[in-house]
Design an enzyme around this catalytic site. Sequence first.
Site, PDB file in Angstrom:
ATOM      1  N   CYS A 257       0.713  -1.052  -0.013  1.00 11.96           N
ATOM      2  CA  CYS A 257      -0.131  -0.064   0.263  1.00 11.96           C
ATOM      3  C   CYS A 257       1.010   1.503   0.584  1.00 11.96           C
ATOM      4  O   CYS A 257       0.551   2.618  -0.047  1.00 11.96           O
ATOM      5  CB  CYS A 257      -0.999  -0.037   0.968  1.00 11.96           C
ATOM      6  SG  CYS A 257      -0.674  -0.436   2.735  1.00 11.96           S
TER       7      CYS A 257
ATOM      8  N   PRO B 291       6.389  -3.680  11.579  1.00 14.17           N
ATOM      9  CA  PRO B 291       6.518  -5.423  10.955  1.00 14.17           C
ATOM     10  C   PRO B 291       6.426  -6.397   9.175  1.00 14.17           C
ATOM     11  O   PRO B 291       6.794  -7.140   9.396  1.00 14.17           O
ATOM     12  CB  PRO B 291       6.588  -6.238  12.512  1.00 14.17           C
ATOM     13  CG  PRO B 291       5.725  -5.481  12.963  1.00 14.17           C
ATOM     14  CD  PRO B 291       5.029  -3.994  12.257  1.00 14.17           C
ATOM     15  N   GLN B 292       5.141  -5.358   9.328  1.00  9.99           N
ATOM     16  CA  GLN B 292       4.586  -5.839   8.009  1.00  9.99           C
ATOM     17  C   GLN B 292       5.042  -5.988   7.097  1.00  9.99           C
ATOM     18  O   GLN B 292       5.418  -6.862   5.627  1.00  9.99           O
ATOM     19  CB  GLN B 292       3.499  -5.696   8.206  1.00  9.99           C
ATOM     20  CG  GLN B 292       1.465  -5.528   8.638  1.00  9.99           C
ATOM     21  CD  GLN B 292       1.800  -4.985  10.250  1.00  9.99           C
ATOM     22  OE1 GLN B 292       3.247  -3.845  10.190  1.00  9.99           O
ATOM     23  NE2 GLN B 292       0.931  -4.874  11.200  1.00  9.99           N
TER      24      GLN B 292
ATOM     25  N   GLN C  64     -11.396   0.204   8.311  1.00  9.75           N
ATOM     26  CA  GLN C  64     -10.158  -0.349   8.628  1.00  9.75           C
ATOM     27  C   GLN C  64      -9.188  -0.659   9.199  1.00  9.75           C
ATOM     28  O   GLN C  64      -8.528  -1.785   9.083  1.00  9.75           O
ATOM     29  CB  GLN C  64      -9.972   1.112   8.229  1.00  9.75           C
ATOM     30  CG  GLN C  64      -8.597   0.803   7.418  1.00  9.75           C
ATOM     31  CD  GLN C  64      -7.819   2.919   7.212  1.00  9.75           C
ATOM     32  OE1 GLN C  64      -9.446   3.523   7.721  1.00  9.75           O
ATOM     33  NE2 GLN C  64      -6.588   2.816   6.757  1.00  9.75           N
ATOM     34  N   ILE C  65      -9.566  -0.223  11.089  1.00 13.21           N
ATOM     35  CA  ILE C  65      -8.932  -0.819  12.097  1.00 13.21           C
ATOM     36  C   ILE C  65      -8.922  -2.193  12.716  1.00 13.21           C
ATOM     37  O   ILE C  65      -8.452  -3.388  12.306  1.00 13.21           O
ATOM     38  CB  ILE C  65      -9.736   0.208  13.033  1.00 13.21           C
ATOM     39  CG1 ILE C  65      -9.186   1.067  12.979  1.00 13.21           C
ATOM     40  CG2 ILE C  65      -9.355  -0.358  14.325  1.00 13.21           C
ATOM     41  CD1 ILE C  65      -9.629   2.300  14.041  1.00 13.21           C
TER      42      ILE C  65
END
EC number: 1.2.1.70
Length: 421
Positions: free
Chosen positions: A50, A115-116, A192-193
């Site tokens: 993204c 971390p993703q 979204q969250i």
Amino acid sequence: MYLMCVSLNYHQLPLDLREKFSFTKEEVPKADKLLNDEKSILENLLISTCNRTEVYAVVDQIHTGRYYIRRFLAEWFHYTIDDFTKFVTVTTKDAVAEHLFKVITGLDSLIKGEPQILGQMKDAFQIATKEGTTGAILNHLFRQAITFSKRMHTKYRVSELAQSSGQAGLHQIKMQFGSLEGKTLAVVGLGQIGKHTAYNASNMGFSKVLLLNRTDSKAEQIATELQGVVEARPFNQLATVVHNVDAAIFAATVKQPLFKADEQISTMIVDLGVPRNVAVNSTKLKYYDVDHVHMILNSNDEKRRLMIQKIANEIPQEVNDFYIWEKQLHIVPVIRGLREHSLRIEGEAYDSLLRKLPELDSHERKVISKHMKSIVNQMIKGPIKEIKELSVTPGATADIDFFCKIFGMDNLKVENQNNDK
């Protein structure tokens, strides 16, 4: 050969433009293969998230490699190459490894330290290797980068410094239970969250992650995307599900509470909703609302800044290690030649010994063979270490030629390579 990175990222492009320049998971393998067929491209790997779309490549010439990568991306996204070029950042040579190490550790992310990106980079590397578009240089660089990032995550406990309310909530749950093995989590509300929370929770070690949304089809869709431990549940089963899970994260947008919690419930509840999703009737509950979560985020700001600085301080040494390895690439045939030459001599001597001592039994032969190989390895260990060190000095070509002559390997012709070749 030259390293190159062509990048479209959040530093230059707002979200509405980044969306236009992204690849789906299904498109990446095909794009890797097609790009690899372009002129000048020797190795390549594509990653699309993204926040960035980037091509890492090894090219035979900088100007041609840059042109063909830009042209490929422009054609893929239906732009003219001139219009497309203004969106692109190109990094070459020494700066590529530094850029990669920053990206893969989260230092170049929109949310610093997230971390993703490590998992996304690992996936991109696996796809490229499966498609056969990487070679010795990118394979070594990405394996080193992945190992470095993992080491930084462990050393500085990156995952504990949560970067979003959802991550902070998940961290609080992990702190509560320690191990998540055998634990079940419910995520209620998949905006979204909630959606990001579900994605993060899916690979944390929960035995099950149950998704509930007022539109059941959305929960089913996300569960299908994530698969594994993730399952959808009908929203009309909310009360039953929450009472039977170990922890629940609420992230729905509602005007009235979705759930009433009393002291009879043992479930740990993290409520990220504003207004709150859960009506609490007891102070004895394991309940955390959005203010509690924000306190966790705020307390982590200074820790995160220090963590980022510590990781940044370790990158120069990692970059230097990679370029020392790259400089030594041209010495690999010489070292291989020395090993083969030495083993050939050892083999001839061993065969001669057996002809002279035919009475040796199989055990004695194995012992002799083992010790002869050990002697050879010990003898060439020192010279190999020295030639590796000499191979990165200005006079490397002459030193390598002399080395080959000493060991009777005049047939090996090795070109000196440096960072600019």
